[in-house]
Scaffold this motif. Structure first.
Motif, PDB file in Angstrom:
ATOM      1  N   LEU A 147       0.837  -1.198   0.000  1.00 29.73           N
ATOM      2  CA  LEU A 147       0.000   0.000   0.000  1.00 29.73           C
ATOM      3  C   LEU A 147       0.871   1.247   0.000  1.00 29.73           C
ATOM      4  CD1 LEU A 147      -2.517  -1.120   2.775  1.00 29.73           C
ATOM      5  CD2 LEU A 147      -2.957  -1.117   0.315  1.00 29.73           C
ATOM      6  N   GLN A 148       0.391   2.282  -0.640  1.00 30.66           N
ATOM      7  CA  GLN A 148       1.110   3.551  -0.680  1.00 30.66           C
ATOM      8  C   GLN A 148       0.888   4.328   0.609  1.00 30.66           C
ATOM      9  OE1 GLN A 148      -0.155   6.078  -3.874  1.00 30.66           O
ATOM     10  NE2 GLN A 148       1.240   7.745  -3.354  1.00 30.66           N
ATOM     11  N   PHE A 149       1.896   5.042   1.057  1.00 40.21           N
ATOM     12  CA  PHE A 149       1.753   5.883   2.241  1.00 40.21           C
ATOM     13  C   PHE A 149       0.800   7.032   1.947  1.00 40.21           C
ATOM     14  CE2 PHE A 149       3.119   9.661   4.660  1.00 40.21           C
ATOM     15  CZ  PHE A 149       2.827   9.198   5.940  1.00 40.21           C
ATOM     16  N   LEU A 150      -0.258   7.125   2.713  1.00 46.80           N
ATOM     17  CA  LEU A 150      -1.278   8.175   2.634  1.00 46.80           C
ATOM     18  C   LEU A 150      -1.710   8.489   1.200  1.00 46.80           C
ATOM     19  CD1 LEU A 150      -0.518  10.772   5.449  1.00 46.80           C
ATOM     20  CD2 LEU A 150      -2.387   9.142   5.298  1.00 46.80           C
ATOM     21  N   GLY A 151      -1.812   7.424   0.391  1.00 53.30           N
ATOM     22  CA  GLY A 151      -2.293   7.639  -0.966  1.00 53.30           C
ATOM     23  C   GLY A 151      -3.698   8.212  -0.994  1.00 53.30           C
ATOM     24  N   THR A 152      -4.490   7.866   0.013  1.00 51.57           N
ATOM     25  CA  THR A 152      -5.869   8.348   0.075  1.00 51.57           C
ATOM     26  C   THR A 152      -5.961   9.866   0.225  1.00 51.57           C
ATOM     27  OG1 THR A 152      -7.963   8.055   1.240  1.00 51.57           O
ATOM     28  CG2 THR A 152      -6.017   8.093   2.585  1.00 51.57           C
ATOM     29  N   GLU A 193       5.723  12.092   1.747  1.00 46.49           N
ATOM     30  CA  GLU A 193       6.890  11.279   2.089  1.00 46.49           C
ATOM     31  C   GLU A 193       6.747  10.692   3.491  1.00 46.49           C
ATOM     32  OE1 GLU A 193       9.228  10.459   0.096  1.00 46.49           O
ATOM     33  OE2 GLU A 193       8.689  11.799  -1.581  1.00 46.49           O
ATOM     34  N   GLN A 194       6.768   9.365   3.567  1.00 47.28           N
ATOM     35  CA  GLN A 194       6.683   8.700   4.869  1.00 47.28           C
ATOM     36  C   GLN A 194       7.829   9.123   5.782  1.00 47.28           C
ATOM     37  OE1 GLN A 194       6.043   4.451   4.683  1.00 47.28           O
ATOM     38  NE2 GLN A 194       6.980   4.113   6.694  1.00 47.28           N
ATOM     39  N   ALA A 195       9.018   9.268   5.212  1.00 48.30           N
ATOM     40  CA  ALA A 195      10.181   9.655   6.031  1.00 48.30           C
ATOM     41  C   ALA A 195       9.970  11.027   6.662  1.00 48.30           C
ATOM     42  CB  ALA A 195      11.446   9.646   5.187  1.00 48.30           C
ATOM     43  N   ASP A 229     -16.523  -0.808   1.913  1.00 49.24           N
ATOM     44  CA  ASP A 229     -16.000   0.317   1.117  1.00 49.24           C
ATOM     45  C   ASP A 229     -14.530   0.608   1.412  1.00 49.24           C
ATOM     46  OD1 ASP A 229     -18.482   0.475   0.046  1.00 49.24           O
ATOM     47  OD2 ASP A 229     -19.101   2.282   1.110  1.00 49.24           O
ATOM     48  N   PHE A 230     -13.671  -0.267   0.925  1.00 48.52           N
ATOM     49  CA  PHE A 230     -12.233  -0.113   1.113  1.00 48.52           C
ATOM     50  C   PHE A 230     -11.558   0.479  -0.119  1.00 48.52           C
ATOM     51  CE2 PHE A 230     -13.529  -3.134   4.295  1.00 48.52           C
ATOM     52  CZ  PHE A 230     -12.699  -2.878   5.381  1.00 48.52           C
ATOM     53  N   GLU A 231     -12.267   1.283  -0.876  1.00 52.07           N
ATOM     54  CA  GLU A 231     -11.717   1.856  -2.114  1.00 52.07           C
ATOM     55  C   GLU A 231     -10.470   2.699  -1.867  1.00 52.07           C
ATOM     56  OE1 GLU A 231     -14.903   2.870  -5.395  1.00 52.07           O
ATOM     57  OE2 GLU A 231     -15.577   3.612  -3.456  1.00 52.07           O
ATOM     58  N   LEU A 232     -10.352   3.282  -0.681  1.00 59.99           N
ATOM     59  CA  LEU A 232      -9.225   4.173  -0.395  1.00 59.99           C
ATOM     60  C   LEU A 232      -8.252   3.550   0.601  1.00 59.99           C
ATOM     61  CD1 LEU A 232     -11.029   7.644  -0.257  1.00 59.99           C
ATOM     62  CD2 LEU A 232      -9.896   6.527  -2.192  1.00 59.99           C
ATOM     63  N   ILE A 233      -8.210   2.216   0.663  1.00 61.27           N
ATOM     64  CA  ILE A 233      -7.276   1.539   1.562  1.00 61.27           C
ATOM     65  C   ILE A 233      -5.866   2.097   1.351  1.00 61.27           C
ATOM     66  CG2 ILE A 233      -6.981  -0.340  -0.119  1.00 61.27           C
ATOM     67  CD1 ILE A 233      -6.982  -0.817   3.697  1.00 61.27           C
ATOM     68  N   THR A 234      -5.167   2.353   2.450  1.00 64.56           N
ATOM     69  CA  THR A 234      -3.860   2.983   2.355  1.00 64.56           C
ATOM     70  C   THR A 234      -3.029   2.608   3.575  1.00 64.56           C
ATOM     71  OG1 THR A 234      -2.774   5.097   1.820  1.00 64.56           O
ATOM     72  CG2 THR A 234      -4.485   5.154   3.510  1.00 64.56           C
ATOM     73  N   TYR A 235      -1.834   3.140   3.640  1.00 61.80           N
ATOM     74  CA  TYR A 235      -0.911   2.912   4.752  1.00 61.80           C
ATOM     75  C   TYR A 235      -0.655   4.245   5.427  1.00 61.80           C
ATOM     76  CZ  TYR A 235       3.241   1.115   7.189  1.00 61.80           C
ATOM     77  OH  TYR A 235       4.156   0.722   8.145  1.00 61.80           O
ATOM     78  N   GLY A 236      -0.774   4.274   6.761  1.00 62.21           N
ATOM     79  CA  GLY A 236      -0.559   5.541   7.435  1.00 62.21           C
ATOM     80  C   GLY A 236      -0.920   5.463   8.898  1.00 62.21           C
ATOM     81  N   PRO A 237      -1.083   6.601   9.553  1.00 56.23           N
ATOM     82  CA  PRO A 237      -1.473   6.627  10.963  1.00 56.23           C
ATOM     83  C   PRO A 237      -2.966   6.372  11.112  1.00 56.23           C
ATOM     84  CG  PRO A 237      -1.303   8.866  10.149  1.00 56.23           C
ATOM     85  CD  PRO A 237      -0.876   7.976   9.011  1.00 56.23           C
TER      86      PRO A 237
END
Length: 312
Positions: A147-152, A193-195, A229-237
């Motif tokens: 998953l992309q970091f905060l792609g949503t 940027e996740q970093a 409705d997981f259309e915006l599934i992403t990686y983040g806090p």
């Protein structure tokens, strides 16, 4: 002045999406004689009756997303919903006996889901749903998909939307746009940027998250609540999933976190995601020509943003 979609334009778009869903469903072997539109806004949702299958067809898309990008996003949704269902999480799973992949038809990208009876006996309980969102985060923590970091948060969409809104001052007061752009300039690095996020918020654990307000996307089925409705599934806090919901629902989430032995919300991260969510809501005024009612839909969030002091 900006040209807006008329009710007739929207009706034609809905009909085209329904017809594409029916044609795609029939190609997959479904018997469809009484298709019924259940919902329409950003997507058109069609019950392909009498088959116990629902088709979801996105019709209002960010200008930065083409059809193939929509299909890729939908595939991520199907993958995570299937994985959660296999883990025993209460979720609406894909209709895998129909198609495990999105189907492109007539310029649309379509996914298929089981028809689930809705419990209409009461109003949504967003306090209970916010508490339950911590259960979802606990279930998602080990999801192995990439998953992309905060792609949503759609940072490129936000940036480009300001250029569109600059050319259409009837959609947003120029002073509001200029303020939003200044705020976005401060927020953007930690969104892209996740970093940079980890540098700004050291020690905050990241994980797969729903991406689109899970308390508002828990479906009240006749067999109990189901995540959907997981259309915006992403990686983040995890804070992103509670953005702009306010203290009462944040407190409910924290109760759920304690019950699930997961971390509670961090106030500084909440402040950050609330600010990003407000700027993103403003950016979405750029799609008003496609969906005129979005201005009213976003108004409470934007009014709250306007009432806040301008950051130094």
């Amino acid at each position: 002045m900006t040209a807006f979609a008329t009710p007739e334009d929207i009706a034609r778009r809905t009909t085209a999406a329904k017809d594409a869903a029916v044609a795609a469903g029939r190609d997959l072997g479904l018997t469809i004689t009484e298709p019924k539109v259940l919902y329409e806004l950003f997507s058109v949702v069609v019950h392909l009756a009498p088959s116990p299958v629902v088709a979801r067809v996105p019709v209002v898309l960010p200008h930065t997303e083409d059809l193939d990008a929509t299909t890729a996003r939908q595939q991520r949704e199907l993958d995570v919903a299937r994985w959660l269902a296999n883990q025993g999480t209460p979720v609406i799973p894909p209709a895998d006996d129909v198609s495990a992949k999105p189907v492109q038809r007539d310029g649309f990208s379509i996914t298929f889901w089981p028809f689930v009876e809705e419990d209409r006996s009461g109003e949504p309980d967003y306090v209970a749903n916010s508490e339950k969102a911590a259960e979802l985060h606990a279930a998602l923590k080990d999801y192995p998909g990439e998953l992309q970091f905060l792609g949503t948060a759609e940072p490129q969409f936000i940036t480009e939307s300001f250029r569109i809104l600059e050319k259409h001052p009837d959609l947003l007061d120029p002073a509001d746009r200029e303020r939003a752009e200044r705020e976005w300039a401060q927020l953007e690095p930690a969104v892209r940027e996740q970093a940079e996020f980890e540098k700004r918020f050291p020690g905050i654990a990241l994980q797969p998250i729903h991406g689109d307000c899970p308390p508002a996307n828990i479906f009240a089925s006749t067999n109990g609540p189901l995540f959907s409705d997981f259309e915006l599934i992403t990686y983040g806090p995890v804070e992103w999933d509670l953005a702009s919901l306010g203290p009462d629902l944040e407190a409910a989430y924290n109760r759920g976190a304690r019950a699930n032995n997961t971390r509670e919300l961090d106030d500084k991260v909440l402040e950050f995601v609330n600010a990003v969510a407000a700027v993103r809501a403003i950016a979405y005024l750029s799609v008003t020509p496609q969906l005129p009612q979005i201005a009213e839909f976003m108004k409470p969030l934007i009014d709250t943003w306007r009432a806040r002091p301008t950051p130094a």
